[in-house]
Motif scaffolding. Structure first.
Motif, PDB file in Angstrom:
ATOM      1  N   PRO B  40       0.826  -1.210   0.000  1.00  0.00           N
ATOM      2  CA  PRO B  40       0.000   0.000   0.000  1.00  0.00           C
ATOM      3  C   PRO B  40       0.861   1.261   0.000  1.00  0.00           C
ATOM      4  O   PRO B  40       2.050   1.204   0.295  1.00  0.00           O
ATOM      5  N   ASP B  41       0.243   2.390  -0.352  1.00  0.00           N
ATOM      6  CA  ASP B  41       0.964   3.666  -0.283  1.00  0.00           C
ATOM      7  C   ASP B  41       0.877   4.144   1.151  1.00  0.00           C
ATOM      8  O   ASP B  41      -0.070   4.818   1.537  1.00  0.00           O
ATOM      9  N   TRP B  42       1.888   3.779   1.924  1.00  0.00           N
ATOM     10  CA  TRP B  42       1.844   4.039   3.368  1.00  0.00           C
ATOM     11  C   TRP B  42       1.671   5.517   3.666  1.00  0.00           C
ATOM     12  O   TRP B  42       0.840   5.914   4.496  1.00  0.00           O
ATOM     13  N   GLY B  43       2.470   6.339   2.975  1.00  0.00           N
ATOM     14  CA  GLY B  43       2.432   7.787   3.220  1.00  0.00           C
ATOM     15  C   GLY B  43       1.048   8.350   2.955  1.00  0.00           C
ATOM     16  O   GLY B  43       0.516   9.118   3.757  1.00  0.00           O
ATOM     17  N   LEU B  44       0.463   7.928   1.837  1.00  0.00           N
ATOM     18  CA  LEU B  44      -0.869   8.429   1.472  1.00  0.00           C
ATOM     19  C   LEU B  44      -1.905   8.033   2.520  1.00  0.00           C
ATOM     20  O   LEU B  44      -2.760   8.836   2.903  1.00  0.00           O
ATOM     21  N   MET B  45      -1.820   6.791   3.009  1.00  0.00           N
ATOM     22  CA  MET B  45      -2.778   6.321   3.999  1.00  0.00           C
ATOM     23  C   MET B  45      -2.709   7.189   5.264  1.00  0.00           C
ATOM     24  O   MET B  45      -3.736   7.627   5.786  1.00  0.00           O
ATOM     25  N   ALA B  46      -1.473   7.455   5.732  1.00  0.00           N
ATOM     26  CA  ALA B  46      -1.318   8.279   6.926  1.00  0.00           C
ATOM     27  C   ALA B  46      -1.847   9.690   6.677  1.00  0.00           C
ATOM     28  O   ALA B  46      -2.530  10.274   7.528  1.00  0.00           O
ATOM     29  N   LEU B  47      -1.564  10.218   5.472  1.00  0.00           N
ATOM     30  CA  LEU B  47      -2.037  11.566   5.128  1.00  0.00           C
ATOM     31  C   LEU B  47      -3.557  11.633   5.125  1.00  0.00           C
ATOM     32  O   LEU B  47      -4.143  12.575   5.675  1.00  0.00           O
ATOM     33  N   VAL B  66       5.325  15.286   2.283  1.00  0.00           N
ATOM     34  CA  VAL B  66       5.363  13.820   2.242  1.00  0.00           C
ATOM     35  C   VAL B  66       5.446  13.330   0.793  1.00  0.00           C
ATOM     36  O   VAL B  66       6.226  12.428   0.470  1.00  0.00           O
ATOM     37  N   GLY B  67       4.689  13.977  -0.098  1.00  0.00           N
ATOM     38  CA  GLY B  67       4.739  13.612  -1.517  1.00  0.00           C
ATOM     39  C   GLY B  67       6.119  13.811  -2.102  1.00  0.00           C
ATOM     40  O   GLY B  67       6.622  12.968  -2.844  1.00  0.00           O
ATOM     41  N   GLY B  79       7.607  15.855  -8.110  1.00  0.00           N
ATOM     42  CA  GLY B  79       6.304  16.479  -8.316  1.00  0.00           C
ATOM     43  C   GLY B  79       5.213  15.481  -8.640  1.00  0.00           C
ATOM     44  O   GLY B  79       4.043  15.813  -8.554  1.00  0.00           O
ATOM     45  N   GLN B  80       5.597  14.244  -8.983  1.00  0.00           N
ATOM     46  CA  GLN B  80       4.599  13.253  -9.398  1.00  0.00           C
ATOM     47  C   GLN B  80       3.718  12.831  -8.224  1.00  0.00           C
ATOM     48  O   GLN B  80       2.511  13.052  -8.234  1.00  0.00           O
ATOM     49  N   SER B  85      -0.789  13.376  -4.329  1.00  0.00           N
ATOM     50  CA  SER B  85      -1.250  13.424  -2.926  1.00  0.00           C
ATOM     51  C   SER B  85      -1.937  14.745  -2.627  1.00  0.00           C
ATOM     52  O   SER B  85      -2.893  14.768  -1.850  1.00  0.00           O
ATOM     53  N   LEU B  86      -1.493  15.841  -3.261  1.00  0.00           N
ATOM     54  CA  LEU B  86      -2.161  17.134  -3.033  1.00  0.00           C
ATOM     55  C   LEU B  86      -3.633  17.059  -3.430  1.00  0.00           C
ATOM     56  O   LEU B  86      -4.504  17.519  -2.686  1.00  0.00           O
TER      57      LEU B  86
END
Lengths: 280, 169
Positions: B40-47, B66-67, B79-80, B85-86
């Motif tokens: 999973p996209d760990w960072g995205l989940m936390a965000l 984080v992105g 920037g991707q 994430s933004l």
């Protein structure tokens, strides 16, 4: 007070939309500029430095186990290994004697041809600290950076052959791309007869595609591809891959050739950086 | 009251910082090949979790940083991951009250849609930039997110201190 409490249960985020626009424009700017020019390398470098402790922390368990393994090897094994190495060294010395005379001869001939001497390439050892988890991007991170003189396009070797080249060099670490990455191609030639072509990665560690070999070309299974030195990035003469299958279809204009990389692309931990002059 | 709030905020900040450190470490760790697509996209989940539950403290600027770090770790174009994430965090922050009132299943369905959008943006940027990617690397993390979200949200909701009364469902 009541109003304040209400404010708490419905937190309004100030200037959300304008913030969003600002950040989106910023990231769009980064997207456009990252591939075209070099402005953002400082940003990438500083983030890479910031996450370096994390990378080394993640890598620590494997380093500790190898450290322990090194220290608990039994005495017999060491003696055995030592004997083997001594034998190997003798053999190497004999080979080296011939090599020295050949090198002399080669240099003489090169001087006659007025060519530049490129045999004395120095190498520097580096360690892989992480690999890309995306199977389609065969990139690695190594523990040497600009500080150690690593530059973009520097050639990576292992003991057997060419591994790849440096993609970005950060201050403390660098990112390398392997020859098996689907976006990588390397100019090669057949060692036996000098037939020139390119070897293109296809996302598999054990196969490289060799496109554009005409149907009537002189190529056999087992032929060795070495770097041809054309294209200016890779110096000539380093082994790259060995032909393992040739499929000839008379309806097609070209042969379908695939080759197995000589370097242990997915097994190495240590690799060598070729110390060539940057402008060579 | 005010003093308590301050303590809560700084505590939350420390917790969030350590959680982002852990998620970034999880992003760096090399996993075996059969499971690597499905991480999973760990960072995205936390965000997403933070932007729904503490939208005042953690919103777009957190997502941006984080992105950016994820971009550098994954060796992607700068920037991707930042852009995708933004966009996700903008929607979750904007509609955090609705998302909070959802049942767990509804929220999970929304997370699924959001991670499809996230990966579509990554896929699109890859396509524009000419970076080749596989079908598995597109669908894998979405499935990973779907499985990981209930666990991640369950774990994270234990550690933060909330000023706003949360609706229990």
């Amino acid at each position: 007070m009541v109003a304040k409490k209400d404010d708490h249960s419905r937190p309004r985020i100030p200037a959300l939309t304008s913030k969003f626009l600002f950040f989106v424009i910023l990231s769009a700017f980064m997207l456009i500029n990252d591939q075209r020019n070099d402005y953002l390398s400082l940003l990438r470098n500083s983030i890479a430095i910031a996450i370096y402790p994390l990378q080394s922390l993640v890598e620590a368990p494997s380093r500790i186990t190898t450290w322990i393994e090194k220290r608990v090897v039994s005495r017999e094994m060491l003696i055995e290994e030592n004997r083997n190495l001594q034998d190997q060294e003798k053999i190497n010395l004999i080979i080296l004697q011939r090599f020295a005379s050949l090198e002399q001869e080669n240099m003489r001939l090169r001087r006659i041809l007025d060519a530049v001497d490129r045999l004395n390439h120095e190498v520097e050892i580096a360690r892989i600290i992480s690999t890309n988890s995306n199977p389609y991007r065969h990139t690695i991170t190594i523990n040497k950076g600009i500080q150690d003189g690593v530059f973009e396009g520097q050639v990576l070797l292992d003991a057997d052959g060419v591994l790849g080249q440096i993609l970005h060099s950060n201050f403390l670490t660098s990112e390398g791309i392997l020859i098996s990455d689907a976006d990588h191609a390397i100019p090669v030639q057949i060692n036996r007869n000098g037939l020139r072509t390119i070897a293109v990665g296809n996302g598999s560690f054990s196969k490289l595609n060799i496109p554009y070999i005409p149907n009537n070309a002189d190529i056999e299974i087992g032929d060795l591809f070495v770097t041809s030195g054309f294209g200016g990035k890779f110096p000539s003469g380093y082994p790259v891959a060995e032909v393992d299958s040739i499929i000839s279809d008379p309806a097609e204009q070209f042969l379908t050739v695939s080759a197995t990389p000589i370097a242990q692309l997915n097994q190495v931990r240590e690799l060598m950086l070729l110390r060539t002059a940057k402008n060579e | 009251m005010n003093k308590n709030e301050k303590i809560n905020k700084s505590q939350n900040r420390i917790i969030a910082f350590s959680i982002f450190t852990i998620t970034m470490m999880l992003t760096i760790i090399p996993f075996p090949e059969f499971i690597v697509h499905y991480m999973p996209d760990w960072g995205l989940m936390a965000l997403i979790f933070l932007s729904i539950n503490l939208p005042k403290e953690f919103n777009l600027s957190t997502a941006f940083f984080v992105g950016l770090i994820t971009d550098v770790i994954k060796g992607a174009i700068l920037g991707q991951h930042t852009l995708s994430s933004l966009i996700i965090i903008f929607t979750t922050t904007k509609y955090h009250l609705q998302l909070r009132s959802f049942t767990k299943i509804q929220l999970l369905a929304n997370i699924l849609l959001l991670s499809i959008l996230y990966h579509f943006i990554l896929f699109w940027v890859n396509g524009v930039a000419g970076v080749s990617s596989s079908l598995e690397s597109y669908w894998g993390p979405i499935i990973g997110n779907f499985i990981a979200w209930p666990i991640i949200s369950e774990i994270l909701s234990k550690y933060f201190i909330y000023n706003t009364p949360r609706k229990e469902v």
